[in-house]
Design a protein around this motif. Sequence first.
Motif, short mmCIF file in Angstrom:
data_model
loop_
_atom_site.label_atom_id
_atom_site.label_comp_id
_atom_site.label_asym_id
_atom_site.label_seq_id
_atom_site.Cartn_x
_atom_site.Cartn_y
_atom_site.Cartn_z
N ALA A 194 -9.97 8.31 1.37
CA ALA A 194 -10.38 8.82 2.68
C ALA A 194 -11.86 8.67 2.94
CB ALA A 194 -9.98 10.29 2.80
N VAL A 195 -12.60 8.03 2.03
CA VAL A 195 -14.04 7.88 2.21
C VAL A 195 -14.39 6.42 2.46
CG1 VAL A 195 -14.58 9.92 0.84
CG2 VAL A 195 -14.41 7.72 -0.30
N ASP A 196 -15.59 6.18 2.96
CA ASP A 196 -15.97 4.81 3.30
C ASP A 196 -16.17 3.99 2.03
OD1 ASP A 196 -18.95 4.53 2.54
OD2 ASP A 196 -18.97 6.36 3.72
N PRO A 197 -16.12 2.65 2.13
CA PRO A 197 -16.11 1.80 0.93
C PRO A 197 -17.29 2.00 0.00
CG PRO A 197 -15.46 0.53 2.86
CD PRO A 197 -15.90 1.86 3.36
N TYR B 257 -4.38 18.39 -9.90
CA TYR B 257 -3.75 17.56 -8.87
C TYR B 257 -4.77 17.30 -7.77
CZ TYR B 257 0.17 15.90 -5.93
OH TYR B 257 1.03 15.14 -5.17
N VAL B 258 -5.07 16.03 -7.53
CA VAL B 258 -6.04 15.64 -6.51
C VAL B 258 -5.34 14.72 -5.52
CG1 VAL B 258 -8.32 14.65 -6.07
CG2 VAL B 258 -7.81 15.65 -8.32
N ILE B 259 -5.49 15.01 -4.22
CA ILE B 259 -4.86 14.19 -3.20
C ILE B 259 -5.93 13.58 -2.30
CG2 ILE B 259 -2.69 15.47 -3.23
CD1 ILE B 259 -3.60 16.91 -0.70
N GLN B 260 -5.51 12.63 -1.47
CA GLN B 260 -6.45 11.85 -0.65
C GLN B 260 -7.30 12.73 0.25
OE1 GLN B 260 -4.70 8.54 1.35
NE2 GLN B 260 -6.45 8.18 2.66
#
Length: 325
Positions: free
Chosen positions: A167-170, A81-84
Amino acid sequence: MIELINVTKIFPGAPSPSVDNVSFRVNQGNICVLLGPSGCGKTTILRMMNRLEEPSSGKILINSENTLKSDPSALRRSIGYVIQQTGLLPHRTVARNIALVPGLLGWPQEKINNRVDELLKLMGLDSGDIADKYPHQLSGGQMQRVGVARAMAADPPIMLMDEPFGAVDPIIRIRLQDEFLKLQQQVRKTICFVTHDINEAIKMADYLIIFNQGRLVQMGSPVEVLTSPADDFVLSLIGDDRGVKILDLTRAETLMEPADNISDDLLGSGCTVQSYQPVKLALEVMMKKNQDRVGVCRGNHLAGTLSWSDIKRHINKVSGEESEL
């Protein structure tokens, strides 16, 4: 394999179901992307799969077994399970975060240590540099990789990923997407991936499921959705640049013609692309090599071919007219 059968979720006091009579199947080894605006029920579906939420009605089957008959804790240990926001435990080092589930399963310490080193290497991280650091000492991209590594620690056949790169930059996000698709060619997990970003959905999905207000409105491959949107909602969601999306975001393997007997001459000529690379790159290779097709590889093996006419046909479906390609 994961299967939802007439699943509904109604939260107390809510005026309408969060998930409304939803049925679909995720085949083994595929990335199934759940796409839709915020509040359409995507995350609730993921949370019902590992019993963080219980369905109000309907069934969820994993490998043909009803999850409601499983012990919730055992079920969650068997699913990554991986979340933002990664959900890393701030008081644990990177190594101890990754070791969490193997430790709960009673693995011997040597096996845990080897698995931590293996996963950090797989994620492109230096074990000697990062294993003893704490989450607050990591960059956003590093934290996301560690979150994925932790979800994979016990080698679960199924992974649930809820906005894992959001949650990381583009620029880092694109790099993480590319690296994850490359990794998936090796590990072939069964993945449910939630996003509200149409570009990410098209790029990541083997199979795409679109939701609106708790209801399933369309299912299909990214190319099927791009070429035949089910209604005005889907059309507005995917945008007017559908032809560009086919070129820039669709993976070469989604348009290729599989073949069992492909000449290895394509490998020798260098007229190849990897299966997870975009159709646009395949087109560029054709032009550079002055060829009308490329080989599509998984690792060092040819899996199929992609031709100029294949690409043109799909662009024509989007435009409804003759393409200029």
